[in-house]
Design a protein around this motif. Structure first.
Motif, short mmCIF file in Angstrom:
data_model
loop_
_atom_site.label_atom_id
_atom_site.label_comp_id
_atom_site.label_asym_id
_atom_site.label_seq_id
_atom_site.Cartn_x
_atom_site.Cartn_y
_atom_site.Cartn_z
N MET A 1 -9.96 32.34 -15.92
CA MET A 1 -9.05 31.13 -15.70
C MET A 1 -8.49 31.32 -14.17
SD MET A 1 -5.44 30.62 -17.63
CE MET A 1 -6.04 31.15 -18.93
N THR A 2 -8.55 30.09 -13.65
CA THR A 2 -8.07 30.00 -12.10
C THR A 2 -6.82 29.64 -12.04
OG1 THR A 2 -8.77 27.65 -12.05
CG2 THR A 2 -10.62 29.33 -11.78
N LEU A 6 -4.16 27.04 -14.28
CA LEU A 6 -2.51 27.42 -14.52
C LEU A 6 -1.77 26.12 -14.35
CD1 LEU A 6 -1.89 31.15 -13.66
CD2 LEU A 6 -1.96 30.05 -16.01
N THR A 7 -2.31 25.57 -12.89
CA THR A 7 -1.64 24.32 -12.47
C THR A 7 -1.64 23.21 -13.67
OG1 THR A 7 -1.91 24.95 -10.25
CG2 THR A 7 -1.19 22.87 -10.59
N TYR A 8 -2.84 23.04 -13.99
CA TYR A 8 -2.83 21.80 -15.21
C TYR A 8 -1.92 22.40 -16.27
CZ TYR A 8 -7.08 20.45 -12.65
OH TYR A 8 -7.83 19.77 -11.47
N PHE A 9 -2.03 23.53 -16.79
CA PHE A 9 -1.21 23.89 -17.87
C PHE A 9 0.53 23.50 -17.55
CE2 PHE A 9 1.74 27.29 -19.74
CZ PHE A 9 1.50 26.71 -20.94
N ILE A 10 0.95 24.30 -16.37
CA ILE A 10 2.18 24.08 -15.94
C ILE A 10 2.67 22.70 -16.08
CG2 ILE A 10 3.84 24.59 -14.09
CD1 ILE A 10 2.27 27.31 -13.49
N SER A 11 1.92 21.58 -15.37
CA SER A 11 2.14 20.31 -15.42
C SER A 11 2.31 19.73 -16.62
CB SER A 11 1.07 19.57 -14.52
OG SER A 11 1.51 18.22 -14.52
N ALA A 12 1.47 20.05 -17.52
CA ALA A 12 1.36 19.60 -19.13
C ALA A 12 2.63 20.05 -19.80
CB ALA A 12 0.00 20.03 -20.01
N GLU A 62 5.28 28.49 -25.16
CA GLU A 62 6.45 28.63 -24.32
C GLU A 62 6.50 30.16 -23.46
OE1 GLU A 62 9.83 28.35 -27.23
OE2 GLU A 62 9.42 26.11 -27.46
N ALA A 63 6.08 31.06 -24.17
CA ALA A 63 5.91 32.50 -23.40
C ALA A 63 4.84 32.29 -22.30
CB ALA A 63 5.49 33.28 -24.63
N PHE A 64 3.97 31.71 -22.65
CA PHE A 64 2.76 31.65 -21.33
C PHE A 64 3.40 30.67 -20.51
CE2 PHE A 64 -1.37 29.83 -19.96
CZ PHE A 64 -1.74 31.09 -19.38
N TYR A 65 4.12 29.64 -20.79
CA TYR A 65 4.48 28.80 -19.66
C TYR A 65 5.52 29.81 -18.75
CZ TYR A 65 7.27 24.81 -17.56
OH TYR A 65 7.62 23.75 -16.88
N ILE A 66 6.35 30.48 -19.23
CA ILE A 66 7.02 31.23 -18.25
C ILE A 66 6.27 32.06 -17.46
CG2 ILE A 66 8.83 33.22 -18.39
CD1 ILE A 66 9.94 31.85 -21.00
N GLU A 67 5.34 32.89 -17.96
CA GLU A 67 4.62 33.70 -17.13
C GLU A 67 3.73 32.91 -16.24
OE1 GLU A 67 4.92 37.23 -16.98
OE2 GLU A 67 6.44 36.76 -18.52
N ALA A 68 3.20 31.65 -16.64
CA ALA A 68 2.39 31.17 -15.75
C ALA A 68 3.07 30.59 -14.39
CB ALA A 68 1.57 30.10 -16.66
N GLN A 69 4.26 30.18 -14.67
CA GLN A 69 5.16 29.63 -13.49
C GLN A 69 5.26 30.76 -12.51
OE1 GLN A 69 8.54 26.55 -14.48
NE2 GLN A 69 8.11 28.02 -16.36
N GLU A 70 5.52 32.25 -13.17
CA GLU A 70 5.69 33.07 -12.24
C GLU A 70 4.57 33.75 -11.50
OE1 GLU A 70 8.08 36.31 -10.36
OE2 GLU A 70 8.82 34.66 -11.77
N ILE A 71 3.34 33.69 -12.21
CA ILE A 71 2.12 33.79 -11.63
C ILE A 71 1.63 32.77 -10.54
CG2 ILE A 71 -0.45 33.75 -11.84
CD1 ILE A 71 0.36 34.82 -14.98
N ASN A 72 2.15 31.53 -10.81
CA ASN A 72 1.84 30.26 -9.71
C ASN A 72 2.78 30.61 -8.28
OD1 ASN A 72 0.24 28.21 -9.11
ND2 ASN A 72 2.10 26.83 -9.69
N LYS A 73 4.23 31.09 -8.83
CA LYS A 73 4.82 31.18 -7.66
C LYS A 73 4.36 32.36 -6.85
CE LYS A 73 9.76 32.54 -6.74
NZ LYS A 73 11.06 32.56 -7.21
N ALA A 78 2.00 34.38 -1.93
CA ALA A 78 0.89 35.47 -1.37
C ALA A 78 -0.01 34.60 -0.47
CB ALA A 78 0.00 35.73 -2.55
N LYS A 79 -0.09 33.14 -0.66
CA LYS A 79 -1.07 32.23 0.00
C LYS A 79 -0.12 32.18 1.48
CE LYS A 79 -1.32 27.88 -1.04
NZ LYS A 79 -1.95 26.72 -2.06
N PHE A 80 1.37 31.86 1.28
CA PHE A 80 2.26 31.51 2.48
C PHE A 80 2.12 32.66 3.46
CE2 PHE A 80 6.25 31.92 4.43
CZ PHE A 80 6.58 30.60 5.17
N LEU A 81 2.26 34.04 2.72
CA LEU A 81 2.32 35.41 3.47
C LEU A 81 1.02 35.40 4.41
CD1 LEU A 81 3.53 38.13 4.36
CD2 LEU A 81 2.82 38.88 2.06
N ALA A 82 0.03 35.11 3.80
CA ALA A 82 -1.54 35.30 4.45
C ALA A 82 -1.57 34.37 5.49
CB ALA A 82 -2.59 35.10 3.28
#
Length: 297
Positions: A1-2, A6-12, A62-73, A78-82
């Motif tokens: 999973m990329t 996750l971005t697609y799932f979060i949007s849905a 619902e549980a996956f949505y919470i964790e997916a948002q945290e992973i995406n954040k 991390a991208k901003f820091l790099a």
């Protein structure tokens, strides 16, 4: 999973609509449905209930949505820091603040940034309970909040940055706005606009304050942002108790009037950091705050 999956799932999950999610992500609706199906297949879990008219998250979704948002954040950070490091910003300072500390934070980060141009500063506003939790869990390096919010935390370094008296925000169309000061008699049986539990204030805290100073509200309306509070006050829906600094820059047609209440005291607003946080920018920032406070005394 990329991350893109996750971005697609979060949007849905956010829109509860594959069509709206597809529009937001700039892909076809059939492609969005296919992406969600692939995620469910990989997880071997059903994430959405599907009907002809709408979709709904399953408990697992619902549980996956919470964790997916945290992973995406975390990924975005991390991208901003790099990228920041690549541009010469070799250190990062994560600062959190609450509803009433916006001006305090802006006053302090500007001189620090000028003195430390290679430190990348990230600001995030949180409800106070989340803010303090983020400090305890080291998700924020420094937080700005009222001092009473951190009384139960151990092992923290604090600097009192500002202390403000509570004042009353009232529409200029209200005759009370012509007064030089307001007492509990003026406020008895009035409507109050306050922060809600999710944004800043538990209902019982406001009730305790009212009992302490002898105010019996007619009604309490709870909203989720400072802008909402001020807009409702300006429109004449009621009064609000606010920190005195708002008087210094008030974009609304509102009067900020001193509140003279027996037993009421100034509210200290602090910056707090974990003593175990060895991040050099944290130590430099707290040192700067102490020096600024010393210069103002």
């Amino acid at each position: 999973m990329t991350i893109q999956n996750l971005t697609y799932f979060i949007s849905a999950a956010k829109h509860l609509s594959f069509t709206k999610a597809a529009e937001e992500c700039l892909i076809a609706q059939t492609a969005m449905s296919r992406q969600i199906a692939l995620i469910e297949k990989e997880l071997n879990v059903k994430l959405f209930y599907r009907t002809n008219k709408k979709v709904k998250l399953t408990p697992a979704g619902e549980a996956f949505y919470i964790e997916a948002q945290e992973i995406n954040k975390r990924y975005r950070n991390a991208k901003f820091l790099a990228r920041s490091i690549d541009l010469g910003f070799n250190e990062t300072l994560n600062i959190g603040f609450g509803m009433f500390e916006t001006r305090i934070v802006s006053e302090q980060i500007k001189p620090f940034s000028q003195q430390n141009p290679n430190v990348s500063i990230i600001l995030n506003q949180y409800p106070y309970d989340v803010l303090v939790k983020n400090l305890a869990e080291n998700k924020c390096d420094i937080v700005f909040c009222p001092k009473n919010r951190t009384t139960f935390l151990k092992g923290i370094d604090t600097v009192t940055v500002k202390s403000y008296e509570r004042q009353i925000a009232v529409s200029k169309s209200n005759p009370i706005s012509q007064k030089n000061e307001i007492t509990s008699e003026d406020l008895n049986h009035q409507v109050f606009i306050t922060p809600d539990e999710d944004s800043a204030m538990h209902p019982e805290l406001f009730a305790i304050l009212c009992k302490k100073v002898g105010i019996e509200p007619k009604r309490v309306i709870r909203v989720n942002t400072l802008a909402s509070i001020l807009a409702m006050v300006e429109a004449g829906f009621g009064f609000s108790i606010v920190p005195g600094y708002l008087k210094e820059s008030m974009p609304y047609d509102i009067s900020i009037i001193p509140l003279k209440l027996e037993g009421d005291k100034k509210i200290p607003h602090i910056a707090a950091a974990l003593l175990t946080n060895n991040n050099k920018p944290v130590q430099a920032f707290m040192k700067m705050l102490r020096e600024n406070v010393r210069d103002q005394e």
